[in-house]
Design a protein around this motif. Structure first.
Motif, PDB file in Angstrom:
ATOM      1  N   LYS A 154      84.973  42.909  -4.455  1.00  0.00           N
ATOM      2  CA  LYS A 154      85.649  42.927  -3.157  1.00  0.00           C
ATOM      3  C   LYS A 154      84.729  42.454  -2.037  1.00  0.00           C
ATOM      4  N   SER A 155      83.415  42.715  -2.177  1.00  0.00           N
ATOM      5  CA  SER A 155      82.453  42.385  -1.121  1.00  0.00           C
ATOM      6  C   SER A 155      81.775  41.042  -1.341  1.00  0.00           C
ATOM      7  N   ALA A 156      82.262  40.260  -2.278  1.00  0.00           N
ATOM      8  CA  ALA A 156      81.589  39.013  -2.657  1.00  0.00           C
ATOM      9  C   ALA A 156      81.348  38.090  -1.472  1.00  0.00           C
ATOM     10  N   GLY A 157      82.266  38.078  -0.517  1.00  0.00           N
ATOM     11  CA  GLY A 157      82.131  37.184   0.621  1.00  0.00           C
ATOM     12  C   GLY A 157      80.953  37.499   1.514  1.00  0.00           C
ATOM     13  N   SER A 158      80.380  38.706   1.386  1.00  0.00           N
ATOM     14  CA  SER A 158      79.249  39.089   2.236  1.00  0.00           C
ATOM     15  C   SER A 158      77.902  38.745   1.611  1.00  0.00           C
ATOM     16  N   PHE A 159      77.912  38.231   0.385  1.00  0.00           N
ATOM     17  CA  PHE A 159      76.645  37.893  -0.271  1.00  0.00           C
ATOM     18  C   PHE A 159      76.017  36.672   0.377  1.00  0.00           C
ATOM     19  N   ARG A 160      74.692  36.744   0.586  1.00  0.00           N
ATOM     20  CA  ARG A 160      73.946  35.638   1.175  1.00  0.00           C
ATOM     21  C   ARG A 160      72.748  35.303   0.297  1.00  0.00           C
ATOM     22  N   VAL A 161      72.241  34.100   0.435  1.00  0.00           N
ATOM     23  CA  VAL A 161      71.169  33.621  -0.429  1.00  0.00           C
ATOM     24  C   VAL A 161      69.830  34.280  -0.124  1.00  0.00           C
ATOM     25  N   ALA A 162      69.746  35.053   0.964  1.00  0.00           N
ATOM     26  CA  ALA A 162      68.476  35.667   1.350  1.00  0.00           C
ATOM     27  C   ALA A 162      67.971  36.666   0.315  1.00  0.00           C
TER      28      ALA A 162
ATOM     29  N   SER B  54      68.459  38.200  -3.998  1.00  0.00           N
ATOM     30  CA  SER B  54      69.003  37.858  -5.311  1.00  0.00           C
ATOM     31  C   SER B  54      70.337  38.569  -5.514  1.00  0.00           C
ATOM     32  N   LEU B  55      71.180  37.975  -6.320  1.00  0.00           N
ATOM     33  CA  LEU B  55      72.483  38.572  -6.585  1.00  0.00           C
ATOM     34  C   LEU B  55      72.324  39.943  -7.220  1.00  0.00           C
ATOM     35  N   GLU B  56      71.378  40.069  -8.150  1.00  0.00           N
ATOM     36  CA  GLU B  56      71.182  41.350  -8.827  1.00  0.00           C
ATOM     37  C   GLU B  56      70.719  42.437  -7.857  1.00  0.00           C
ATOM     38  N   ARG B  57      69.785  42.083  -6.986  1.00  0.00           N
ATOM     39  CA  ARG B  57      69.285  43.090  -6.046  1.00  0.00           C
ATOM     40  C   ARG B  57      70.369  43.484  -5.045  1.00  0.00           C
ATOM     41  N   TRP B  58      71.157  42.521  -4.619  1.00  0.00           N
ATOM     42  CA  TRP B  58      72.279  42.812  -3.725  1.00  0.00           C
ATOM     43  C   TRP B  58      73.278  43.733  -4.426  1.00  0.00           C
ATOM     44  N   ALA B  59      73.555  43.447  -5.692  1.00  0.00           N
ATOM     45  CA  ALA B  59      74.487  44.275  -6.458  1.00  0.00           C
ATOM     46  C   ALA B  59      73.939  45.687  -6.638  1.00  0.00           C
ATOM     47  N   ASP B  60      72.615  45.816  -6.776  1.00  0.00           N
ATOM     48  CA  ASP B  60      72.004  47.146  -6.884  1.00  0.00           C
ATOM     49  C   ASP B  60      72.336  47.995  -5.664  1.00  0.00           C
ATOM     50  N   ARG B  61      72.212  47.397  -4.479  1.00  0.00           N
ATOM     51  CA  ARG B  61      72.459  48.153  -3.247  1.00  0.00           C
ATOM     52  C   ARG B  61      73.927  48.562  -3.146  1.00  0.00           C
ATOM     53  N   VAL B  62      74.819  47.662  -3.510  1.00  0.00           N
ATOM     54  CA  VAL B  62      76.245  48.003  -3.506  1.00  0.00           C
ATOM     55  C   VAL B  62      76.506  49.132  -4.497  1.00  0.00           C
ATOM     56  N   THR B  63      75.876  49.048  -5.662  1.00  0.00           N
ATOM     57  CA  THR B  63      76.063  50.075  -6.691  1.00  0.00           C
ATOM     58  C   THR B  63      75.536  51.426  -6.226  1.00  0.00           C
ATOM     59  N   VAL B  64      74.366  51.427  -5.610  1.00  0.00           N
ATOM     60  CA  VAL B  64      73.789  52.688  -5.126  1.00  0.00           C
ATOM     61  C   VAL B  64      74.707  53.329  -4.095  1.00  0.00           C
TER      62      VAL B  64
ATOM     63  N   VAL C 159      74.737  47.310 -13.495  1.00  0.00           N
ATOM     64  CA  VAL C 159      75.459  48.285 -12.666  1.00  0.00           C
ATOM     65  C   VAL C 159      75.554  49.622 -13.388  1.00  0.00           C
ATOM     66  N   ARG C 160      75.870  49.584 -14.682  1.00  0.00           N
ATOM     67  CA  ARG C 160      75.987  50.835 -15.446  1.00  0.00           C
ATOM     68  C   ARG C 160      74.642  51.545 -15.543  1.00  0.00           C
ATOM     69  N   LYS C 161      73.568  50.783 -15.666  1.00  0.00           N
ATOM     70  CA  LYS C 161      72.237  51.390 -15.751  1.00  0.00           C
ATOM     71  C   LYS C 161      71.871  52.088 -14.447  1.00  0.00           C
ATOM     72  N   VAL C 162      72.116  51.427 -13.318  1.00  0.00           N
ATOM     73  CA  VAL C 162      71.809  52.031 -12.018  1.00  0.00           C
ATOM     74  C   VAL C 162      72.664  53.275 -11.794  1.00  0.00           C
TER      75      VAL C 162
ATOM     76  N   LEU D 252      64.208  53.230  -9.159  1.00  0.00           N
ATOM     77  CA  LEU D 252      64.759  51.967  -8.666  1.00  0.00           C
ATOM     78  C   LEU D 252      63.833  51.267  -7.678  1.00  0.00           C
ATOM     79  N   GLU D 253      62.719  51.919  -7.334  1.00  0.00           N
ATOM     80  CA  GLU D 253      61.641  51.319  -6.547  1.00  0.00           C
ATOM     81  C   GLU D 253      62.064  50.887  -5.145  1.00  0.00           C
ATOM     82  N   TYR D 254      62.950  51.668  -4.521  1.00  0.00           N
ATOM     83  CA  TYR D 254      63.255  51.436  -3.117  1.00  0.00           C
ATOM     84  C   TYR D 254      62.177  52.102  -2.266  1.00  0.00           C
ATOM     85  N   THR D 255      61.877  51.496  -1.126  1.00  0.00           N
ATOM     86  CA  THR D 255      60.927  52.113  -0.209  1.00  0.00           C
ATOM     87  C   THR D 255      61.561  53.344   0.427  1.00  0.00           C
ATOM     88  N   VAL D 256      60.729  54.156   1.066  1.00  0.00           N
ATOM     89  CA  VAL D 256      61.243  55.344   1.753  1.00  0.00           C
ATOM     90  C   VAL D 256      62.270  54.938   2.803  1.00  0.00           C
ATOM     91  N   GLU D 257      61.973  53.866   3.531  1.00  0.00           N
ATOM     92  CA  GLU D 257      62.897  53.400   4.569  1.00  0.00           C
ATOM     93  C   GLU D 257      64.226  52.944   3.961  1.00  0.00           C
TER      94      GLU D 257
END
Length: 216
Positions: free
Chosen positions: A85-93, A95-105, A58-61, A168-173
Motif C-alpha cells: 500500500k505504501s509503495a508510492g512513498s519509496f525513494r532511492v535514498a 535500500s528497498l529491504e531497509r525501507w521494508a524493515d522500517r515499515v515492518t517494525v 518481513v517474517r523474520k523481523v 535489528l541494529e537500529y540506533t537509539v535515535e
C-alpha cells in the motif's frame, strides 16, 4: 520522454513477468524505484515479485518482535500489505529491504499494541482456563533456558527496545522514532533490559549448578 517500464502492458503474462524480474535483478538502485512505482500503480506482476522478495525478511523481523509464531504470522501479513500500500512513498535514498524493515517494525509494533490491549481486556474478564491461548505454562525446573525464554520475561517496552537495537541494529535515535518515545527513555529501557537479563542469567546459572557469583 522515458517510457515507464510497465506503461505498455504486453499481451502475454510471461513477457510482463520477464520485465518485472529484469528490474529486480538490475544493479541500478533506480530499478527498485521503478519496481515500487509499478506496485503503486497496482500492477499484479510487480506486486507478486515484491511480496516474494520481501516475505522471508518481513517474517523474520516480525518474528523477532513478536512473542509467538502466530502473532508473528499475523504481523508479517499486515506488514506485507502495508508495504504494498505504501509503495508510492519509496525513494532511492534507501535500500528497498531497509525501507521494508522500517515499515515492518512500525506495523508489527502497532499490531502488538492492539493485541496486548485485546488480551488485557480478555484476561481481566475471562477465567485463565477459558482464554484462547490457555493458562500460563510452568517451565520444568530441568528445562534448559533459551535466549527467547529470557527475552520473553522482559516487559514489552524493554523487549522491543532490546530487539530493535541489538538484533535489528537500529540506533537509539531510530528506536525512539519507531516506538514514539524519547532517546533517553530508550536508553533507560536498554539499560534495564540488560540488567534484568544479567540477573536472570545468574539465577539460571545458580539453578543449573553453574557459577553463581560471576558478574557480567
Amino acid at each position: 520522454m522515458k517510457s515507464h517500464p510497465f506503461s505498455d502492458r504486453p499481451a502475454r503474462g510471461e513477457d510482463m513477468r520477464d520485465r518485472v524480474e529484469s528490474l529486480v535483478t538490475s544493479p541500478d538502485a533506480q530499478a527498485d524505484v521503478e519496481l515500487m512505482a509499478a506496485v503503486a500503480a497496482n500492477d499484479p506482476s510487480a506486486q507478486r515479485v515484491v511480496a516474494q522478495r520481501l516475505a522471508p525478511r518481513v517474517r523474520k523481523v516480525a518474528g523477532l518482535l513478536c512473542r509467538s509464531a502466530a502473532d508473528a504470522d499475523d504481523a508479517a501479513q499486515a506488514a506485507l500489505i502495508e508495504i504494498l500500500k505504501s509503495a508510492g512513498s519509496f525513494r532511492v535514498a534507501t535500500s528497498l529491504e531497509r525501507w521494508a524493515d522500517r515499515v515492518t517494525v512500525r506495523t508489527t509494533l502497532r499490531t502488538a499494541r492492539r493485541e496486548s490491549s485485546r488480551r488485557g481486556l480478555l484476561e481481566r474478564w475471562v477465567p485463565a482456563d477459558l482464554l484462547p491461548w490457555g493458562a500460563p505454562t510452568v517451565r520444568s525446573p530441568v528445562e534448559e533456558v533459551s535466549l527467547d525464554t529470557l527475552l520473553g520475561r522482559l516487559s514489552n517496552d524493554r523487549f522491543q527496545a532490546f530487539v530493535l537495537h541489538h538484533a535489528l541494529e537500529y540506533t537509539v535515535e531510530e528506536v525512539a522514532e519507531l516506538t514514539g518515545t524519547r532517546p533517553g527513555t530508550v536508553k533507560d529501557r536498554l539499560v534495564m533490559a540488560r540488567k534484568q537479563l544479567q540477573k536472570l542469567l545468574r539465577a539460571e546459572a545458580r539453578r543449573s549448578g553453574g557459577t553463581s557469583d560471576e558478574k557480567s
